[in-house]
Design a protein around this motif. Structure first.
Motif, PDB file in Angstrom:
ATOM      1  N   LEU A  50       0.832  -1.201   0.000  1.00  0.00           N
ATOM      2  CA  LEU A  50       0.000   0.000   0.000  1.00  0.00           C
ATOM      3  C   LEU A  50       0.867   1.252   0.000  1.00  0.00           C
ATOM      4  CD1 LEU A  50      -2.609  -1.058   2.711  1.00  0.00           C
ATOM      5  CD2 LEU A  50      -2.886  -1.147   0.231  1.00  0.00           C
ATOM      6  N   THR A  51       0.387   2.289  -0.704  1.00  0.00           N
ATOM      7  CA  THR A  51       1.090   3.578  -0.663  1.00  0.00           C
ATOM      8  C   THR A  51       0.443   4.500   0.361  1.00  0.00           C
ATOM      9  OG1 THR A  51      -0.264   4.339  -2.509  1.00  0.00           O
ATOM     10  CG2 THR A  51       1.905   3.440  -3.033  1.00  0.00           C
ATOM     11  N   ASP A  52      -0.881   4.479   0.452  1.00  0.00           N
ATOM     12  CA  ASP A  52      -1.598   5.269   1.453  1.00  0.00           C
ATOM     13  C   ASP A  52      -1.747   4.394   2.690  1.00  0.00           C
ATOM     14  OD1 ASP A  52      -3.061   7.321   2.623  1.00  0.00           O
ATOM     15  OD2 ASP A  52      -4.969   6.522   1.882  1.00  0.00           O
ATOM     16  N   PHE A  53      -1.031   4.745   3.769  1.00  0.00           N
ATOM     17  CA  PHE A  53      -0.923   3.834   4.900  1.00  0.00           C
ATOM     18  C   PHE A  53      -0.948   4.610   6.208  1.00  0.00           C
ATOM     19  CE2 PHE A  53       1.524   0.793   7.558  1.00  0.00           C
ATOM     20  CZ  PHE A  53       0.799  -0.354   7.282  1.00  0.00           C
ATOM     21  N   ASP A  54      -1.711   4.131   7.175  1.00  0.00           N
ATOM     22  CA  ASP A  54      -1.825   4.746   8.492  1.00  0.00           C
ATOM     23  C   ASP A  54      -0.876   4.009   9.450  1.00  0.00           C
ATOM     24  OD1 ASP A  54      -2.529   5.795  10.933  1.00  0.00           O
ATOM     25  OD2 ASP A  54      -4.671   5.379  10.742  1.00  0.00           O
ATOM     26  N   THR A  55       0.296   4.581   9.711  1.00  0.00           N
ATOM     27  CA  THR A  55       1.296   3.897  10.533  1.00  0.00           C
ATOM     28  C   THR A  55       0.869   3.746  11.994  1.00  0.00           C
ATOM     29  OG1 THR A  55       2.479   5.976  10.853  1.00  0.00           O
ATOM     30  CG2 THR A  55       3.252   4.553   9.079  1.00  0.00           C
ATOM     31  N   ASP A  56       0.125   4.711  12.521  1.00  0.00           N
ATOM     32  CA  ASP A  56      -0.338   4.596  13.913  1.00  0.00           C
ATOM     33  C   ASP A  56      -1.291   3.419  14.070  1.00  0.00           C
ATOM     34  OD1 ASP A  56       1.152   6.796  14.707  1.00  0.00           O
ATOM     35  OD2 ASP A  56      -0.492   8.203  14.379  1.00  0.00           O
ATOM     36  N   ARG A  57      -2.208   3.277  13.138  1.00  0.00           N
ATOM     37  CA  ARG A  57      -3.160   2.159  13.167  1.00  0.00           C
ATOM     38  C   ARG A  57      -2.419   0.839  12.991  1.00  0.00           C
ATOM     39  NH1 ARG A  57      -6.754   0.256   8.725  1.00  0.00           N
ATOM     40  NH2 ARG A  57      -8.070  -1.266   9.727  1.00  0.00           N
ATOM     41  N   ALA A  58      -1.455   0.822  12.088  1.00  0.00           N
ATOM     42  CA  ALA A  58      -0.679  -0.394  11.858  1.00  0.00           C
ATOM     43  C   ALA A  58       0.082  -0.800  13.119  1.00  0.00           C
ATOM     44  CB  ALA A  58       0.290  -0.182  10.702  1.00  0.00           C
ATOM     45  N   GLN A  59       0.686   0.160  13.808  1.00  0.00           N
ATOM     46  CA  GLN A  59       1.421  -0.152  15.041  1.00  0.00           C
ATOM     47  C   GLN A  59       0.486  -0.688  16.113  1.00  0.00           C
ATOM     48  OE1 GLN A  59       4.920  -0.015  15.481  1.00  0.00           O
ATOM     49  NE2 GLN A  59       4.216  -1.296  17.179  1.00  0.00           N
ATOM     50  N   MET A  60      -0.708  -0.122  16.199  1.00  0.00           N
ATOM     51  CA  MET A  60      -1.693  -0.609  17.162  1.00  0.00           C
ATOM     52  C   MET A  60      -2.066  -2.061  16.855  1.00  0.00           C
ATOM     53  SD  MET A  60      -5.591   0.602  17.862  1.00  0.00           S
ATOM     54  CE  MET A  60      -6.096  -0.151  16.335  1.00  0.00           C
ATOM     55  N   LEU A  61      -2.285  -2.385  15.588  1.00  0.00           N
ATOM     56  CA  LEU A  61      -2.648  -3.750  15.217  1.00  0.00           C
ATOM     57  C   LEU A  61      -1.495  -4.719  15.473  1.00  0.00           C
ATOM     58  CD1 LEU A  61      -4.621  -3.045  11.930  1.00  0.00           C
ATOM     59  CD2 LEU A  61      -5.548  -3.795  14.120  1.00  0.00           C
ATOM     60  N   ILE A  62      -0.279  -4.280  15.205  1.00  0.00           N
ATOM     61  CA  ILE A  62       0.887  -5.127  15.481  1.00  0.00           C
ATOM     62  C   ILE A  62       0.993  -5.391  16.981  1.00  0.00           C
ATOM     63  CG2 ILE A  62       3.414  -5.185  15.461  1.00  0.00           C
ATOM     64  CD1 ILE A  62       3.198  -3.600  12.763  1.00  0.00           C
ATOM     65  N   ASP A  63       0.827  -4.350  17.779  1.00  0.00           N
ATOM     66  CA  ASP A  63       0.882  -4.514  19.241  1.00  0.00           C
ATOM     67  C   ASP A  63      -0.207  -5.456  19.731  1.00  0.00           C
ATOM     68  OD1 ASP A  63       3.019  -2.756  19.290  1.00  0.00           O
ATOM     69  OD2 ASP A  63       1.816  -1.034  19.939  1.00  0.00           O
ATOM     70  N   ASP A  64      -1.414  -5.326  19.168  1.00  0.00           N
ATOM     71  CA  ASP A  64      -2.511  -6.226  19.545  1.00  0.00           C
ATOM     72  C   ASP A  64      -2.192  -7.669  19.164  1.00  0.00           C
ATOM     73  OD1 ASP A  64      -3.890  -4.062  20.531  1.00  0.00           O
ATOM     74  OD2 ASP A  64      -5.341  -3.963  18.868  1.00  0.00           O
ATOM     75  N   ALA A  65      -1.617  -7.866  17.975  1.00  0.00           N
ATOM     76  CA  ALA A  65      -1.270  -9.217  17.529  1.00  0.00           C
ATOM     77  C   ALA A  65      -0.184  -9.823  18.421  1.00  0.00           C
ATOM     78  CB  ALA A  65      -0.813  -9.188  16.069  1.00  0.00           C
ATOM     79  N   VAL A  66       0.790  -9.007  18.813  1.00  0.00           N
ATOM     80  CA  VAL A  66       1.847  -9.492  19.710  1.00  0.00           C
ATOM     81  C   VAL A  66       1.251  -9.882  21.057  1.00  0.00           C
ATOM     82  CG1 VAL A  66       3.894  -8.786  21.018  1.00  0.00           C
ATOM     83  CG2 VAL A  66       3.718  -8.248  18.586  1.00  0.00           C
ATOM     84  N   ASP A  67       0.375  -9.044  21.607  1.00  0.00           N
ATOM     85  CA  ASP A  67      -0.259  -9.362  22.891  1.00  0.00           C
ATOM     86  C   ASP A  67      -1.053 -10.656  22.815  1.00  0.00           C
ATOM     87  OD1 ASP A  67       0.773  -7.116  24.093  1.00  0.00           O
ATOM     88  OD2 ASP A  67      -1.055  -5.919  23.884  1.00  0.00           O
ATOM     89  N   GLU A  68      -1.797 -10.822  21.717  1.00  0.00           N
ATOM     90  CA  GLU A  68      -2.587 -12.043  21.585  1.00  0.00           C
ATOM     91  C   GLU A  68      -1.693 -13.260  21.397  1.00  0.00           C
ATOM     92  OE1 GLU A  68      -6.263 -13.842  19.001  1.00  0.00           O
ATOM     93  OE2 GLU A  68      -6.011 -11.680  19.140  1.00  0.00           O
ATOM     94  N   ALA A  69      -0.612 -13.108  20.639  1.00  0.00           N
ATOM     95  CA  ALA A  69       0.324 -14.220  20.446  1.00  0.00           C
ATOM     96  C   ALA A  69       0.964 -14.629  21.772  1.00  0.00           C
ATOM     97  CB  ALA A  69       1.395 -13.836  19.435  1.00  0.00           C
TER      98      ALA A  69
END
Length: 125
Positions: free
Chosen positions: A15-34
């Protein structure tokens, strides 16, 4: 283990249009769940995940980034039905199993047929 970053996720999704804050939140959520899936202690961090977990975290975060509701569409003839995701988990059942195997937790449970003191005496014989 290499931590997944928003830039990694952007490249993965292409993607070229990308929300980095939202992406970081999702990564953090995935790490917590893992970490929860593998049964890590409450103070565990990304470094406590198995080495192969980064691919699963990137995949789960990317899937949620593109499809917030996790909805699927089933089409039969002229009819189409959109259904929400079957579970509240970021990871599919297969991904959960892969995380558990990578952490050395492949079995559902263990059964010890002998009392602990008997097992210790047998192992010393």
């Amino acid at each position: 283990m290499n931590a997944v970053t928003p830039t990694d996720l952007q490249i993965y999704l292409g993607l070229t249009d990308f929300d980095t804050d939202r992406a970081q939140m999702l990564i953090d959520d995935a790490v917590d769940e893992a970490l929860t899936i593998i049964g890590a202690p409450a103070d565990a961090t990304y470094a406590d995940l198995p080495d192969r977990a980064s691919r699963l975290i990137r995949s789960a975060a990317g899937r949620i980034y593109l499809n917030r509701a996790g909805a699927t569409t089933v089409t039969t003839g002229p009819y189409a039905v959109t259904r929400p995701a079957p579970s509240g988990s970021m990871f599919s059942a297969r991904e959960t199993a892969k995380l558990r195997r990578a952490a050395g937790l492949s079995g559902a449970f263990a059964i010890h047929m002998l009392p602990a003191d008997v097992a210790e005496n047998i192992s010393t014989m």
